[in-house]
Design a protein around this motif. Sequence first.
Motif, mmCIF file in Angstrom:
data_model
loop_
_atom_site.group_PDB
_atom_site.id
_atom_site.type_symbol
_atom_site.label_atom_id
_atom_site.label_comp_id
_atom_site.label_asym_id
_atom_site.label_seq_id
_atom_site.Cartn_x
_atom_site.Cartn_y
_atom_site.Cartn_z
ATOM 1 N N ALA A 43 0.851 -1.196 0.000
ATOM 2 C CA ALA A 43 0.000 0.000 0.000
ATOM 3 C C ALA A 43 0.885 1.245 0.000
ATOM 4 C CB ALA A 43 -0.931 -0.003 1.213
ATOM 5 N N GLY A 44 1.997 1.186 0.737
ATOM 6 C CA GLY A 44 2.917 2.322 0.802
ATOM 7 C C GLY A 44 3.571 2.641 -0.532
ATOM 8 N N LEU A 45 3.582 1.679 -1.457
ATOM 9 C CA LEU A 45 4.197 1.894 -2.773
ATOM 10 C C LEU A 45 3.223 2.446 -3.815
ATOM 11 C CD1 LEU A 45 6.406 -1.301 -3.324
ATOM 12 C CD2 LEU A 45 7.166 1.022 -2.786
ATOM 13 N N GLN A 46 1.923 2.492 -3.484
ATOM 14 C CA GLN A 46 0.932 2.926 -4.478
ATOM 15 C C GLN A 46 0.889 4.453 -4.547
ATOM 16 O OE1 GLN A 46 -0.368 0.331 -6.228
ATOM 17 N NE2 GLN A 46 0.874 -0.883 -4.804
ATOM 18 N N PRO A 47 0.829 5.004 -5.762
ATOM 19 C CA PRO A 47 0.813 6.463 -5.904
ATOM 20 C C PRO A 47 -0.446 7.114 -5.334
ATOM 21 C CG PRO A 47 0.411 5.388 -8.033
ATOM 22 C CD PRO A 47 0.816 4.309 -7.067
ATOM 23 N N ASP A 48 -1.538 6.327 -5.214
ATOM 24 C CA ASP A 48 -2.801 6.894 -4.748
ATOM 25 C C ASP A 48 -3.152 6.482 -3.321
ATOM 26 O OD1 ASP A 48 -3.037 4.290 -5.580
ATOM 27 O OD2 ASP A 48 -4.859 4.568 -6.767
ATOM 28 N N ILE A 71 -8.674 -2.306 -1.875
ATOM 29 C CA ILE A 71 -8.705 -0.936 -1.325
ATOM 30 C C ILE A 71 -9.266 0.016 -2.383
ATOM 31 C CG2 ILE A 71 -7.277 1.023 -0.550
ATOM 32 C CD1 ILE A 71 -5.317 -1.103 0.650
ATOM 33 N N ARG A 72 -8.797 -0.140 -3.643
ATOM 34 C CA ARG A 72 -9.297 0.746 -4.708
ATOM 35 C C ARG A 72 -10.772 0.483 -4.999
ATOM 36 N NH1 ARG A 72 -4.310 -0.191 -7.361
ATOM 37 N NH2 ARG A 72 -2.891 1.508 -6.845
ATOM 38 N N ALA A 73 -11.189 -0.771 -4.952
ATOM 39 C CA ALA A 73 -12.587 -1.088 -5.248
ATOM 40 C C ALA A 73 -13.503 -0.460 -4.198
ATOM 41 C CB ALA A 73 -12.785 -2.601 -5.314
ATOM 42 N N LEU A 74 -13.189 -0.679 -2.917
ATOM 43 C CA LEU A 74 -14.058 -0.152 -1.855
ATOM 44 C C LEU A 74 -14.149 1.363 -1.905
ATOM 45 C CD1 LEU A 74 -13.268 -2.266 1.374
ATOM 46 C CD2 LEU A 74 -14.976 -2.682 -0.398
ATOM 47 N N THR A 75 -13.029 2.018 -2.195
ATOM 48 C CA THR A 75 -13.015 3.484 -2.135
ATOM 49 C C THR A 75 -13.346 4.115 -3.477
ATOM 50 O OG1 THR A 75 -10.628 3.469 -2.543
ATOM 51 C CG2 THR A 75 -11.340 3.544 -0.250
ATOM 52 N N GLY A 76 -13.562 3.294 -4.512
ATOM 53 C CA GLY A 76 -13.923 3.822 -5.826
ATOM 54 C C GLY A 76 -12.803 4.598 -6.496
ATOM 55 N N SER A 119 -6.863 -0.614 -11.906
ATOM 56 C CA SER A 119 -6.288 -0.937 -10.597
ATOM 57 C C SER A 119 -5.257 -2.056 -10.717
ATOM 58 C CB SER A 119 -7.374 -1.330 -9.605
ATOM 59 O OG SER A 119 -6.785 -1.649 -8.356
ATOM 60 N N VAL A 120 -5.617 -3.095 -11.466
ATOM 61 C CA VAL A 120 -4.685 -4.223 -11.620
ATOM 62 C C VAL A 120 -3.386 -3.734 -12.276
ATOM 63 C CG1 VAL A 120 -4.305 -6.399 -12.863
ATOM 64 C CG2 VAL A 120 -6.441 -6.031 -11.609
ATOM 65 N N LYS A 121 -3.519 -2.850 -13.267
ATOM 66 C CA LYS A 121 -2.335 -2.298 -13.948
ATOM 67 C C LYS A 121 -1.459 -1.509 -12.979
ATOM 68 C CE LYS A 121 -3.429 -1.736 -18.792
ATOM 69 N NZ LYS A 121 -4.431 -0.984 -19.531
ATOM 70 N N LEU A 122 -2.112 -0.613 -12.213
ATOM 71 C CA LEU A 122 -1.380 0.231 -11.258
ATOM 72 C C LEU A 122 -0.665 -0.618 -10.212
ATOM 73 C CD1 LEU A 122 -3.745 3.198 -10.255
ATOM 74 C CD2 LEU A 122 -1.383 3.381 -11.036
ATOM 75 N N THR A 123 -1.395 -1.589 -9.672
ATOM 76 C CA THR A 123 -0.822 -2.443 -8.629
ATOM 77 C C THR A 123 0.352 -3.232 -9.192
ATOM 78 O OG1 THR A 123 -3.028 -2.679 -7.681
ATOM 79 C CG2 THR A 123 -1.359 -4.243 -6.931
ATOM 80 N N ASN A 124 0.144 -3.831 -10.359
ATOM 81 C CA ASN A 124 1.215 -4.621 -10.968
ATOM 82 C C ASN A 124 2.454 -3.771 -11.211
ATOM 83 O OD1 ASN A 124 -0.491 -6.788 -10.980
ATOM 84 N ND2 ASN A 124 -0.390 -7.169 -13.171
ATOM 85 N N TYR A 125 2.245 -2.547 -11.707
ATOM 86 C CA TYR A 125 3.371 -1.674 -12.014
ATOM 87 C C TYR A 125 4.133 -1.336 -10.728
ATOM 88 C CZ TYR A 125 6.150 2.202 -13.679
ATOM 89 O OH TYR A 125 7.209 3.027 -13.977
ATOM 90 N N ALA A 126 3.381 -0.952 -9.687
ATOM 91 C CA ALA A 126 4.023 -0.540 -8.434
ATOM 92 C C ALA A 126 4.768 -1.703 -7.774
ATOM 93 C CB ALA A 126 2.980 0.032 -7.479
#
Length: 338
Positions: free
Chosen positions: A21-26, A314-319, A326-333
């Motif tokens: 979670a600490g590595l995600q830009p959002d 986390i992204r799904a619940l918070t929209g 989301s899968v792309k962002l997570t995979n990249y991070a």
Amino acid sequence: GKVAVGVNGYGTIGRRVAWAAGLQPDMELVGVVKTKPDYAAAQAMSAGIPVYVPGEAEAERFRKAGLEVSGTIRDLLREVDVIVDATPDGVGATYSKLYREAGVKAIFQGGEEASVAQVSFSALCNYDEAVGKDSARVVSCNTTGLLRSICAINSAVGVRAVNAFLVRRAADMHEVKRGPINSVVLNPPRVPSHHAGDVRTVLPWLDITTAAVVVPTTLMHVHYVTMKLKGNASREEVLDALRSSPRVLVVSASKSGVEGTSQIIDAARHIRPRGDVPELVVFEESVLSKGDEVSFIQAVHQESIVVPENVDAIRALTGLSDGEQSVKLTNYALGIGK
Ligand code: NAD
């Protein structure tokens, strides 16, 4: 702004989810909850992660060990939008009232009953069902592994029924008292094992049977999966479906020399943080197709496979974003798929 995330339970899963979670830009990791002032607590503090405790009794234990905590879980809940609960099996449910009363969205793990949350979650199967909900349960490591290949093949050719034999690892690194050390144990000692029902918490329509044993290894689980498809599919079509999934790695024994779990983890130790392999690994030469039936062997790194799923939850619940993004962002991070 960024979504504020807290993690309750800082063990095998919690430490990895906090890191991810600490590595995600959002997202912003606000803090973690620890019960004991052990090496994992000391490491979190050294890394600058605020450590909270369940209550005053634990705060006192930390003080005696020379560690100053940032507050109790109630203080942390005031600061976060989402809490990821990674406490031991069944403990998460004892916290759900506290999370609700704090008005914080909650993500639970597969060791909880499905009823703990509004939806059971696997990013590439049912992301949309979790969008905007207040709680989700990321299914267990074995279930996540099964769902990765089932949903990849289902979206390409359609799956009618599944039969899987699961060979489970005995313990994670810090679990020094778990076994067996010299047995193959039916676990659970009945068929079907609970994994079939757990897969159905995400795909209620699926005809699935599972059986499981546990063996003396710590590295990964291994599954032999047989599927009845909705139509005929060639071996190449099945391999293409698996290869085009963003969280499946197909490895060739003849090309890479990888014939088992220790070589997967050995390779990962050189290029991946902690030697984690969050992808489902499918052994290429194990893929066999005959008419509308396909079978293959897959390996699941139990310590890390649910980590990207927690980030997506986390992204799904918070929209924050749609499933594909989301899968792309997570995979990249997290460096998944590289
Ligand atoms: P773990 O034992 O490694 O970690 C649990 C952490 O929670 C420990 O640090 C423990 O000290 C702490 N804890 C205990 N009681 C607590 C309490 N009352 N309040 C706050 N913290 C408390 O467990 P794990 O393997 O990380 O499993 C966590 C969850 O994830 C379980 O539901 C499990 O089924 C699930 N899961 C585990 C794996 C795996 O292979 N390890 C894989 C997928 C899902």
